[in-house]
Design a protein around this motif. Structure first.
Motif, PDB file in Angstrom:
ATOM      1  N   GLU A 306    -121.720 -17.466 -24.205  1.00  0.00           N
ATOM      2  CA  GLU A 306    -122.923 -17.642 -25.022  1.00  0.00           C
ATOM      3  C   GLU A 306    -124.103 -16.866 -24.454  1.00  0.00           C
ATOM      4  O   GLU A 306    -124.898 -16.290 -25.202  1.00  0.00           O
ATOM      5  CB  GLU A 306    -123.267 -19.125 -25.130  1.00  0.00           C
ATOM      6  CG  GLU A 306    -122.144 -20.003 -25.655  1.00  0.00           C
ATOM      7  CD  GLU A 306    -121.530 -19.479 -26.945  1.00  0.00           C
ATOM      8  OE1 GLU A 306    -122.261 -18.876 -27.764  1.00  0.00           O
ATOM      9  OE2 GLU A 306    -120.323 -19.672 -27.133  1.00  0.00           O
ATOM     10  N   VAL A 307    -124.215 -16.829 -23.136  1.00  0.00           N
ATOM     11  CA  VAL A 307    -125.246 -15.991 -22.523  1.00  0.00           C
ATOM     12  C   VAL A 307    -125.056 -14.538 -22.954  1.00  0.00           C
ATOM     13  O   VAL A 307    -126.022 -13.822 -23.241  1.00  0.00           O
ATOM     14  CB  VAL A 307    -125.202 -16.107 -20.988  1.00  0.00           C
ATOM     15  CG1 VAL A 307    -126.113 -15.063 -20.341  1.00  0.00           C
ATOM     16  CG2 VAL A 307    -125.623 -17.499 -20.547  1.00  0.00           C
ATOM     17  N   GLY A 308    -123.798 -14.103 -23.024  1.00  0.00           N
ATOM     18  CA  GLY A 308    -123.518 -12.733 -23.440  1.00  0.00           C
ATOM     19  C   GLY A 308    -124.077 -12.413 -24.807  1.00  0.00           C
ATOM     20  O   GLY A 308    -124.584 -11.311 -25.045  1.00  0.00           O
ATOM     21  N   HIS A 309    -124.000 -13.367 -25.736  1.00  0.00           N
ATOM     22  CA  HIS A 309    -124.584 -13.133 -27.060  1.00  0.00           C
ATOM     23  C   HIS A 309    -126.093 -12.945 -26.967  1.00  0.00           C
ATOM     24  O   HIS A 309    -126.663 -12.096 -27.661  1.00  0.00           O
ATOM     25  CB  HIS A 309    -124.268 -14.297 -27.995  1.00  0.00           C
ATOM     26  CG  HIS A 309    -122.873 -14.289 -28.521  1.00  0.00           C
ATOM     27  ND1 HIS A 309    -122.282 -13.192 -29.103  1.00  0.00           N
ATOM     28  CD2 HIS A 309    -121.926 -15.263 -28.540  1.00  0.00           C
ATOM     29  CE1 HIS A 309    -121.058 -13.477 -29.471  1.00  0.00           C
ATOM     30  NE2 HIS A 309    -120.806 -14.735 -29.137  1.00  0.00           N
ATOM     31  N   THR A 310    -126.770 -13.715 -26.124  1.00  0.00           N
ATOM     32  CA  THR A 310    -128.220 -13.562 -26.000  1.00  0.00           C
ATOM     33  C   THR A 310    -128.591 -12.234 -25.349  1.00  0.00           C
ATOM     34  O   THR A 310    -129.749 -11.812 -25.410  1.00  0.00           O
ATOM     35  CB  THR A 310    -128.844 -14.711 -25.196  1.00  0.00           C
ATOM     36  OG1 THR A 310    -128.449 -14.618 -23.833  1.00  0.00           O
ATOM     37  CG2 THR A 310    -128.439 -16.058 -25.768  1.00  0.00           C
ATOM     38  N   LEU A 311    -127.600 -11.564 -24.721  1.00  0.00           N
ATOM     39  CA  LEU A 311    -127.816 -10.230 -24.162  1.00  0.00           C
ATOM     40  C   LEU A 311    -127.338  -9.152 -25.132  1.00  0.00           C
ATOM     41  O   LEU A 311    -127.170  -7.998 -24.753  1.00  0.00           O
ATOM     42  CB  LEU A 311    -127.086 -10.102 -22.821  1.00  0.00           C
ATOM     43  CG  LEU A 311    -127.503 -11.102 -21.739  1.00  0.00           C
ATOM     44  CD1 LEU A 311    -126.663 -10.908 -20.489  1.00  0.00           C
ATOM     45  CD2 LEU A 311    -128.988 -10.988 -21.422  1.00  0.00           C
ATOM     46  N   SER A 312    -127.098  -9.537 -26.380  1.00  0.00           N
ATOM     47  CA  SER A 312    -126.722  -8.636 -27.482  1.00  0.00           C
ATOM     48  C   SER A 312    -125.296  -8.125 -27.395  1.00  0.00           C
ATOM     49  O   SER A 312    -124.965  -7.098 -27.986  1.00  0.00           O
ATOM     50  CB  SER A 312    -127.694  -7.451 -27.582  1.00  0.00           C
ATOM     51  OG  SER A 312    -128.975  -7.889 -27.952  1.00  0.00           O
ATOM     52  N   MET A 313    -124.421  -8.849 -26.702  1.00  0.00           N
ATOM     53  CA  MET A 313    -123.015  -8.466 -26.677  1.00  0.00           C
ATOM     54  C   MET A 313    -122.261  -9.154 -27.810  1.00  0.00           C
ATOM     55  O   MET A 313    -122.371 -10.371 -27.991  1.00  0.00           O
ATOM     56  CB  MET A 313    -122.377  -8.813 -25.334  1.00  0.00           C
ATOM     57  CG  MET A 313    -122.821  -7.919 -24.200  1.00  0.00           C
ATOM     58  SD  MET A 313    -121.847  -8.158 -22.696  1.00  0.00           S
ATOM     59  CE  MET A 313    -122.404  -9.792 -22.197  1.00  0.00           C
ATOM     60  N   ALA A 314    -121.489  -8.375 -28.553  1.00  0.00           N
ATOM     61  CA  ALA A 314    -120.641  -8.924 -29.605  1.00  0.00           C
ATOM     62  C   ALA A 314    -119.298  -9.318 -29.008  1.00  0.00           C
ATOM     63  O   ALA A 314    -119.057  -9.191 -27.807  1.00  0.00           O
ATOM     64  CB  ALA A 314    -120.462  -7.895 -30.722  1.00  0.00           C
ATOM     65  N   HIS A 315    -118.410  -9.784 -29.860  1.00  0.00           N
ATOM     66  CA  HIS A 315    -117.107 -10.220 -29.384  1.00  0.00           C
ATOM     67  C   HIS A 315    -116.248  -9.049 -28.923  1.00  0.00           C
ATOM     68  O   HIS A 315    -116.465  -7.895 -29.314  1.00  0.00           O
ATOM     69  CB  HIS A 315    -116.372 -10.979 -30.485  1.00  0.00           C
ATOM     70  CG  HIS A 315    -116.908 -12.360 -30.697  1.00  0.00           C
ATOM     71  ND1 HIS A 315    -116.859 -13.007 -31.908  1.00  0.00           N
ATOM     72  CD2 HIS A 315    -117.528 -13.227 -29.849  1.00  0.00           C
ATOM     73  CE1 HIS A 315    -117.402 -14.203 -31.795  1.00  0.00           C
ATOM     74  NE2 HIS A 315    -117.820 -14.355 -30.563  1.00  0.00           N
ATOM     75  N   ALA A 316    -115.273  -9.373 -28.089  1.00  0.00           N
ATOM     76  CA  ALA A 316    -114.285  -8.402 -27.621  1.00  0.00           C
ATOM     77  C   ALA A 316    -112.971  -8.721 -28.320  1.00  0.00           C
ATOM     78  O   ALA A 316    -112.460  -9.838 -28.205  1.00  0.00           O
ATOM     79  CB  ALA A 316    -114.131  -8.484 -26.101  1.00  0.00           C
ATOM     80  N   THR A 317    -112.422  -7.755 -29.031  1.00  0.00           N
ATOM     81  CA  THR A 317    -111.271  -8.031 -29.875  1.00  0.00           C
ATOM     82  C   THR A 317    -110.164  -7.007 -29.655  1.00  0.00           C
ATOM     83  O   THR A 317    -110.230  -6.178 -28.731  1.00  0.00           O
ATOM     84  CB  THR A 317    -111.689  -8.087 -31.354  1.00  0.00           C
ATOM     85  OG1 THR A 317    -110.601  -8.562 -32.150  1.00  0.00           O
ATOM     86  CG2 THR A 317    -112.145  -6.722 -31.854  1.00  0.00           C
ATOM     87  N   ILE A 318    -109.157  -7.041 -30.505  1.00  0.00           N
ATOM     88  CA  ILE A 318    -108.073  -6.070 -30.519  1.00  0.00           C
ATOM     89  C   ILE A 318    -107.963  -5.531 -31.941  1.00  0.00           C
ATOM     90  O   ILE A 318    -108.507  -6.129 -32.872  1.00  0.00           O
ATOM     91  CB  ILE A 318    -106.735  -6.699 -30.076  1.00  0.00           C
ATOM     92  CG1 ILE A 318    -106.340  -7.847 -31.023  1.00  0.00           C
ATOM     93  CG2 ILE A 318    -106.806  -7.181 -28.629  1.00  0.00           C
ATOM     94  CD1 ILE A 318    -104.982  -8.463 -30.719  1.00  0.00           C
ATOM     95  N   PRO A 319    -107.272  -4.404 -32.153  1.00  0.00           N
ATOM     96  CA  PRO A 319    -107.130  -3.899 -33.523  1.00  0.00           C
ATOM     97  C   PRO A 319    -106.513  -4.964 -34.432  1.00  0.00           C
ATOM     98  O   PRO A 319    -105.535  -5.613 -34.074  1.00  0.00           O
ATOM     99  CB  PRO A 319    -106.201  -2.692 -33.355  1.00  0.00           C
ATOM    100  CG  PRO A 319    -106.430  -2.238 -31.949  1.00  0.00           C
ATOM    101  CD  PRO A 319    -106.659  -3.499 -31.157  1.00  0.00           C
ATOM    102  N   ASN A 320    -107.122  -5.163 -35.569  1.00  0.00           N
ATOM    103  CA  ASN A 320    -106.652  -6.100 -36.592  1.00  0.00           C
ATOM    104  C   ASN A 320    -106.832  -7.565 -36.214  1.00  0.00           C
ATOM    105  O   ASN A 320    -106.422  -8.454 -36.959  1.00  0.00           O
ATOM    106  CB  ASN A 320    -105.186  -5.839 -36.952  1.00  0.00           C
ATOM    107  CG  ASN A 320    -104.963  -4.429 -37.451  1.00  0.00           C
ATOM    108  OD1 ASN A 320    -105.751  -3.906 -38.236  1.00  0.00           O
ATOM    109  ND2 ASN A 320    -103.893  -3.794 -36.972  1.00  0.00           N
ATOM    110  N   GLY A 321    -107.463  -7.850 -35.060  1.00  0.00           N
ATOM    111  CA  GLY A 321    -107.772  -9.219 -34.701  1.00  0.00           C
ATOM    112  C   GLY A 321    -106.545 -10.045 -34.347  1.00  0.00           C
ATOM    113  O   GLY A 321    -105.452  -9.534 -34.110  1.00  0.00           O
ATOM    114  N   CYS A 322    -106.732 -11.387 -34.311  1.00  0.00           N
ATOM    115  CA  CYS A 322    -105.659 -12.305 -33.944  1.00  0.00           C
ATOM    116  C   CYS A 322    -105.958 -13.650 -34.583  1.00  0.00           C
ATOM    117  O   CYS A 322    -106.818 -13.748 -35.461  1.00  0.00           O
ATOM    118  CB  CYS A 322    -105.546 -12.419 -32.423  1.00  0.00           C
ATOM    119  SG  CYS A 322    -107.026 -13.121 -31.634  1.00  0.00           S
ATOM    120  N   ASP A 323    -105.271 -14.707 -34.125  1.00  0.00           N
ATOM    121  CA  ASP A 323    -105.522 -16.015 -34.723  1.00  0.00           C
ATOM    122  C   ASP A 323    -106.907 -16.550 -34.387  1.00  0.00           C
ATOM    123  O   ASP A 323    -107.376 -17.504 -35.007  1.00  0.00           O
ATOM    124  CB  ASP A 323    -104.451 -17.018 -34.301  1.00  0.00           C
ATOM    125  CG  ASP A 323    -104.448 -17.274 -32.801  1.00  0.00           C
ATOM    126  OD1 ASP A 323    -104.957 -16.422 -32.059  1.00  0.00           O
ATOM    127  OD2 ASP A 323    -103.927 -18.329 -32.387  1.00  0.00           O
TER     128      ASP A 323
END
Length: 673
Positions: A306-323
Motif C-alpha cells: 500500500e505504501v508503494g501505491h502512495t509512491l505512484s507504483m502500479a501493480h506488478a503483473t505478467i502477460p495476460n494476468g492471472c487469477d
C-alpha cells in the motif's frame, strides 16, 4: 492494492486512486451544455476478485464543487500521474455527473493561487536521484468504530515492534535492506495514536464538498466513508498538537474482521501518489492515505504494497494476468503472489523510485544483428546498480524498456521463490511508464535459468544465461536475431542467436563458408534486419576475402569454419578485427583437418568423458582451458563432440563448456563462460 487471496484470504479488493493538487486550481464556470473544466482529478478503482475492474472518477474545483466523471468505455484506464492539474472536455452535465469521451488533458500552467514554493517542489520521477522521501514519516491511527464490537488491532507497543522489532524482521529493516541503506525509518519518524473511536455518524467541516455530501457513518465503507474517516481523525489529532500534513503516510488500521463484514473484505487500500499536496514546512512530498485491514497485521509486505501505491507504483503483473487479475509477479511486493510472502521490488520499480540505476544500458547501436556481447550481471541484492536495461531498439515502443536482473532467495527479506529453491534466475521485466504517466504496470516477461535463453519476439532480442558464479553473479550473452534460422553459414554472424558457431549449428550441416543452408529461410529483407556492414562483421569469405595461406589458416571446412564473433569474444560484440586476428594454426595439418568426419556420432561417450577429465587435469579447466586447447591436444572432431556433449547436459562443470571461438584452421578453441 493486493487481494487477500495472495496469502490466506479470498476476498474482494478496493483500490483507491486519487490524483489531486489542493489549492492550485483556478475557478471554472460552465453550464449544462458542452464545455471545459479545470481541476483536480480523483479516481476510485475497485478491483474485485473474480470480477472486472471498475473505476469511478471525480473532478474537484477550487470553489469546493465536486463532480462525478463518466468516460466513454473505450478510453480504458486514464493512466495519468498523480498531482497533475487537468482539463476535462465534457459533452454534458446531468445530475452532478460530467460526461466526456476524451482523456483529461494534463496542464502545465500554475493556477493564480499557487506559490513559488509549491510550483518548484513538484515531484519529478525517473531522474538519477531519489525523488521519493528518503526519511519517510508515518502517522498511524489505531481505531475502533462505533457500532462494531471488535477491539483495536494492536497496542502502541505492538505497532512499534512492527516498525522496529529488535533482532527480527521489521518494516524498518525491510526498508534498509531493499533500498541498499538509502531509505531510513527511525523511531522519531513514526507517530502512533491509539484510543481513537470513529463515531457512528458525523459531518465534516471542509473547504470542499464530497459528491455524497460531507456526512459520514460507520455502517460500511460506501459513500466515501473511508476518506471522510481520515479527515475526521485529522481534526481530532490536530487538537493534540499533531499536524497530519507533516507526514508522508497517514494510515488507518481498522479492527480485525471489520472489512470482511462491512467493506468487501479488502486487505488494504491506498491513494496513488499523495492525496494531500500542501506546502508543509517539513513535508514537500505530500501525504498519501492508507487503510489497512486488521486481519493482515503485522504482515510487512501487505503494508509496503500500500505504501508503494502512495509512491505512484502500479501493480506488478505478467502477460495476460492471472487469477489475481494484475497482481501476478512473484518477484515484487506490488505483485506479491507465490514466493515466501516477502520480497524486494523488481528492477523497474527500483528505477521508478530512484533506489537503483541500471549498470548497463543497451540501445539500437549496441545490438547489431547477429553479433552477441557478454555481460556479467551481479545479484540484485549484492550492489545498488545491478541490472541491464534494453531500450530504444526496433520492436519496442519509444517509452518501453526491458530490465534484466539477477534474483534469488536471500533471507530475510528477499524471498521471491519457493522454499529450498536456491537457484539464481535472470528475471526479465518491461515497463513503459513516463514522468507524465508513471502509474503503469510492470510486466514479468520471463525467467531465465542457467543454460537457458529468453527470446523477445517483437524486438528479436535474445538473452542466454550462460554461467553462474556465487560471488560475481550471472554471465549472460545478449544478441539480436535477424531470423529464426541461420541464413548464411561461416559468415561470422549468429543470425538466429542460438549461440552456436556455424560448425555446430544444426542449420549448417556440411556447408562451406559463405554458403546458405539448404533448408534456410529466405534471405533477410530491409524490413526485418539491417544489412551487415564491415563495422559489425567481416566480409563473407566466399564473396570478398582472399584465400588464406597455409601459414595463417586453411580454407574453412565443414568441421572448422570460423565461428561467429559472438562466440569468440567477450564484452562488446566482435568486430572484423576480432574475427581475422586469429591465433596461429595448431600443429594439426590442414589436410588432417579436412579429412575429419563431418559428424562425430561414432565417437563413444567414454571418449567425451575422458576428454573432459583430461582438460580439467591438464588445464585447471576454469583459468587455462583456452591455452590448453590452442596446443591442439585433441582433434577437431573431438572438440565438436565434446561441445555437443557439454551443451547437451552433464554435471555442473561440463555444462559450462561451450565451443564459442576459433583457434586456427584445424582446432576449435573452447572458452569458459
Amino acid at each position: 492494492m493486493r487481494t487477500s487471496a495472495i496469502f490466506t484470504l479470498r476476498a474482494s479488493v478496493l483500490i483507491l486512486t486519487c490524483i489531486s493538487h489542493l489549492g492550485l486550481i483556478s475557478q471554472a464556470t460552465f453550464d449544462e451544455s458542452s464545455g471545459t473544466a479545470k481541476g483536480s482529478l480523483l479516481m476510485l478503482m475497485s478491483s474485485i476478485h473474480g470480477g472486472q475492474d471498475a473505476s469511478k472518477y471525480y473532478l474537484r474545483q477550487d470553489d469546493g464543487q465536486m463532480y462525478s466523471l463518466s468516460f466513454c468505455s473505450e478510453l480504458g484506464s486514464l493512466g495519468l500521474a498523480s498531482n497533475l492539474r487537468v482539463q476535462v472536455n465534457y459533452n454534458r452535465i446531468e445530475d452532478g455527473v460530467m460526461y466526456s469521451c476524451q482523456i483529461p488533458v494534463p496542464l502545465d500552467d500554475d493556477s493564480p493561487s499557487s506559490t513559488p514554493v509549491s510550483a518548484s517542489k513538484r515531484r519529478e520521477l525517473f531522474g538519477p536521484t531519489i525523488s521519493t522521501p528518503k526519511r519517510p514519516t508515518f502517522l498511524i491511527y489505531i481505531v475502533t468504530l462505533c457500532g462494531f464490537s471488535q477491539p483495536a488491532v494492536a497496542t502502541a507497543s505492538r505497532m512499534r515492534d512492527f516498525f522496529f522489532r529488535n533482532n527480527s524482521i521489521s518494516l524498518s529493516g525491510y526498508y534498509d535492506t531493499c533500498s541498499y541503506g538509502q531509505i531510513s525509518v527511525l523511531p522519531e519518524q513514526v507517530e502512533i495514536v491509539t484510543g481513537l473511536e470513529i463515531p457512528c455518524n458525523g459531518t465534516l467541516d471542509l473547504p470542499f464538498r464530497f459528491p455524497t455530501g460531507n456526512k459520514f457513518d460507520t455502517r460500511n465503507c460506501e459513500n466515501d466513508n473511508l476518506v471522510k474517516w481520515q479527515y475526521y481523525l485529522d481534526d481530532v489529532v490536530s487538537d493534540m498538537g499533531i499536524t497530519p500534513t507533516d507526514f508522508h503516510h497517514k494510515v488507518i488500521y481498522l479492527p480485525p474482521t471489520f472489512v470482511g463484514y462491512r467493506c468487501n473484505n479488502f486487505a488494504g487500500t491506498a491513494s496513488v501518489g499523495p492525496w494531500i499536496k500542501t506546502d508543509s514546512k517539513i513535508n514537500d512530498y505530500g501525504t498519501g492515505l492508507i487503510w489497512m485491514a486488521g486481519d493482515v497485521f503485522p504482515n510487512i509486505e501487505y503494508f509496503f504494497h500500500e505504501v508503494g501505491h502512495t509512491l505512484s507504483m502500479a501493480h506488478a503483473t505478467i502477460p495476460n494476468g492471472c487469477d489475481l487479475r494484475d497482481q501476478c509477479d512473484h518477484t515484487c511486493p506490488m505483485g506479491a503472489t507465490g514466493g515466501q510472502g516477502i520480497r524486494c521490488l523488481n528492477a523497474p520499480h527500483m528505477w521508478q523510485l530512484g533506489w537503483s540505476q541500471p549498470m548497463r544500458r543497451l540501445t539500437e547501436s549496441d545490438l547489431p544483428y547477429g553479433a552477441s556481447r557478454e555481460i556479467l550481471i551481479p545479484r540484485q541484492m549484492s550492489t545498488k546498480d545491478s541490472y541491464v536495461v534494453v531500450s530504444g531498439v526496433r520492436g519496442l515502443v519509444p517509452t518501453d524498456a526491458m530490465y534484466f536482473a539477477v534474483r534469488m532467495n536471500e533471507y530475510p527479506y528477499e524471498l521471491p521463490f519457493e522454499v529450498n529453491n536456491n537457484k539464481p534466475y535472470i528475471v526479465v521485466h518491461s515497463y513503459n511508464g513516463t514522468s507524465m504517466a508513471p502509474y503503469v504496470q510492470t510486466v514479468l516477461l520471463g525467467e531465465i535459468s542457467v543454460n537457458n535463453r529468453f527470446v523477445h519476439n517483437s524486438s528479436n532480442v535474445v538473452v542466454k544465461f550462460t554461467g553462474w558464479d556465487a560471488v560475481r553473479g550471472a554471465t549472460a550473452r545478449f544478441c539480436r536475431r535477424s531470423s529464426t534460422r541461420e541464413q548464411t553459414c561461416g559468415d561470422g554472424l549468429d543470425d538466429d542467436c542460438d549461440f552456436l558457431p556455424d560448425e555446430l549449428d544444426p542449420d549448417c550441416p556440411a556447408t562451406t563458408a559463405g554458403t546458405q543452408p539448404a533448408t534456410a529461410a529466405s534471405p533477410k529483407s530491409a524490413a526485418t534486419a539491417s544489412p551487415k556492414s564491415a563495422a559489425t562483421a567481416s566480409p563473407k569469405p566466399a564473396a570478398s576475402a582472399s584465400p588464406k595461406s597455409a601459414a595463417s589458416a586453411s580454407p574453412k571446412s565443414a568441421a572448422s569454419a570460423s565461428p561467429k564473433p559472438g562466440k569468440a569474444a567477450t564484452g562488446p560484440a566482435a568486430t572484423a578485427s576480432a574475427i581475422t586476428n586469429k591465433s596461429p594454426a595448431s600443429p594439426t595439418s590442414t589436410a588432417a583437418a579436412s579429412t575429419q568426419p563431418a559428424t562425430v556420432t561414432t565417437t563413444s561417450p567414454q571418449s567425451y568423458s575422458a576428454t573432459v577429465a583430461t582438460v580439467r587435469q591438464n588445464a585447471n579447466f576454469r583459468d587455462n582451458l583456452q591455452a590448453a586447447v590452442s596446443t591442439s591436444i585433441f582433434s577437431v572432431a573431438y572438440w565438436a563432440a565434446l561441445a555437443k556433449h557439454a551443451i547437451g547436459g552433464g554435471d555442473f562443470q561440463t555444462e559450462r563448456l561451450l565451443v564459442i571461438g576459433v583457434g586456427g584452421s584445424s582446432s576449435l578453441r573452447p572458452k569458459y563462460v
